[in-house]
Design a protein around this motif. Structure first.
Motif, short mmCIF file in Angstrom:
data_model
loop_
_atom_site.label_atom_id
_atom_site.label_comp_id
_atom_site.label_asym_id
_atom_site.label_seq_id
_atom_site.Cartn_x
_atom_site.Cartn_y
_atom_site.Cartn_z
N ASP A 1 0.80 -1.21 0.00
CA ASP A 1 0.00 0.00 0.00
C ASP A 1 0.84 1.28 0.00
O ASP A 1 1.57 1.53 -0.94
CB ASP A 1 -0.99 -0.05 1.16
N GLU B 1 3.58 3.16 -2.63
CA GLU B 1 3.41 4.48 -3.25
C GLU B 1 4.63 5.37 -3.01
O GLU B 1 5.03 6.14 -3.89
CB GLU B 1 2.15 5.15 -2.70
N LEU C 1 -0.35 -3.38 -3.92
CA LEU C 1 -1.28 -2.30 -3.63
C LEU C 1 -2.64 -2.94 -3.39
O LEU C 1 -3.34 -3.28 -4.34
CB LEU C 1 -1.31 -1.30 -4.79
N LEU D 1 -8.84 2.98 -2.87
CA LEU D 1 -7.84 2.98 -3.95
C LEU D 1 -6.62 3.76 -3.48
O LEU D 1 -6.71 4.59 -2.57
CB LEU D 1 -8.41 3.55 -5.25
N PRO D 2 -5.45 3.53 -4.10
CA PRO D 2 -4.27 4.30 -3.72
C PRO D 2 -4.51 5.78 -3.96
O PRO D 2 -4.94 6.17 -5.05
CB PRO D 2 -3.18 3.75 -4.65
N THR E 1 -1.86 5.14 -8.39
CA THR E 1 -2.42 4.77 -9.70
C THR E 1 -1.67 5.47 -10.83
O THR E 1 -1.37 4.86 -11.85
CB THR E 1 -3.91 5.14 -9.77
N LEU F 1 -3.66 -3.32 -9.45
CA LEU F 1 -4.56 -2.46 -8.68
C LEU F 1 -5.92 -3.10 -8.45
O LEU F 1 -6.54 -2.91 -7.39
CB LEU F 1 -4.74 -1.13 -9.40
#
Length: 220
Positions: A74, A78, A96, A104-105, A110, A126
């Motif tokens: 996660d 990022e 992720l 969602l990230p 993304t 994703l």
């Protein structure tokens, strides 16, 4: 918690995201980079706190090399995606998983992932939350190498030994390649090359080549 430590030669800084000492936020750690540092090795993604914005790493004025070890998930992923280059330990994995929790990230995950691996690979990771190991990450372009921390530091040292002005201009040109049309990117590349050609670093590089010695770049 963050800690900022410097290697012996002063050209490479190491930013440990999971260090128990330091007690500084990421913004303060990034601002504390000493003058003369030419590359930053970022470690500790598995233990990175969730509120450290990835944009701070992406905005650093010098190249960043993320070394990823362990099972990173996660927001740690990022943060790694915000680095310029990623080296994964052979036993590392990244995932992720936000979609599994109905989220969602939201810190560039993304956008940066699709630019690195393409739409298909990005959507597979994703939309499933599946983890990928170091070798698969390297094949799809998420990682640029698989290796130890020592190997990542050696790569960083090679980057730090190059001309800092040329490095900065090259990095700027490459970033433009993902953001502007080709014709505009080519113009930016040409403009930067002209600027670099008139720099003291360029003159020093030519002199060092003629004299068969290592160049002494000053970043000007």
């Amino acid at each position: 918690m963050f800690a900022l430590t410097l290697t012996a030669d002063g050209l490479t800084a190491t930013l440990a995201l999971d260090a128990p000492e330091g007690e500084r936020d990421l913004a303060a750690a990034c601002a504390a980079l000493p003058e003369g540092v030419r590359v930053v090795v970022v470690t500790g993604f598995a233990g990175a706190p969730p509120l450290a914005p990835a944009a701070l790493l992406a905005a650093l004025a010098v190249p960043t090399l993320g070394w990823v070890d362990g099972d990173v998930r996660d927001h740690g992923v990022e943060l790694a995606l915000a680095c310029d280059i990623r080296v994964l330990a052979s036993g590392a994995s990244v995932a992720l998983t936000q979609v599994r929790a109905g989220a969602l990230p939201a810190d560039g995950g993304t956008q940066r992932l699709v630019r690195l691996v393409g739409r298909g690979h990005a959507l597979r990771l994703l939309l499933t939350g599946d983890a990928v190991g170091a070798q698969e990450a390297a094949v799809m372009g998420l990682a640029q190498a698989v290796g130890t921390l020592a190997e990542a530091e050696a790569l960083a040292a090679r980057i730090g030994a190059t001309g800092p002005l040329a490095t900065a201009y090259t990095r700027e040109a490459v970033r433009a390649a993902g953001e502007v049309p080709l014709a505009e990117g080519l113009r930016a590349e040409a403009d930067l090359a002209i600027l670099l050609h008139t720099s003291a670093d360029r003159a020093e590089g030519l002199a060092a080549f003629r004299e068969r010695r290592a160049p002494r770049f000053e970043g000007r």
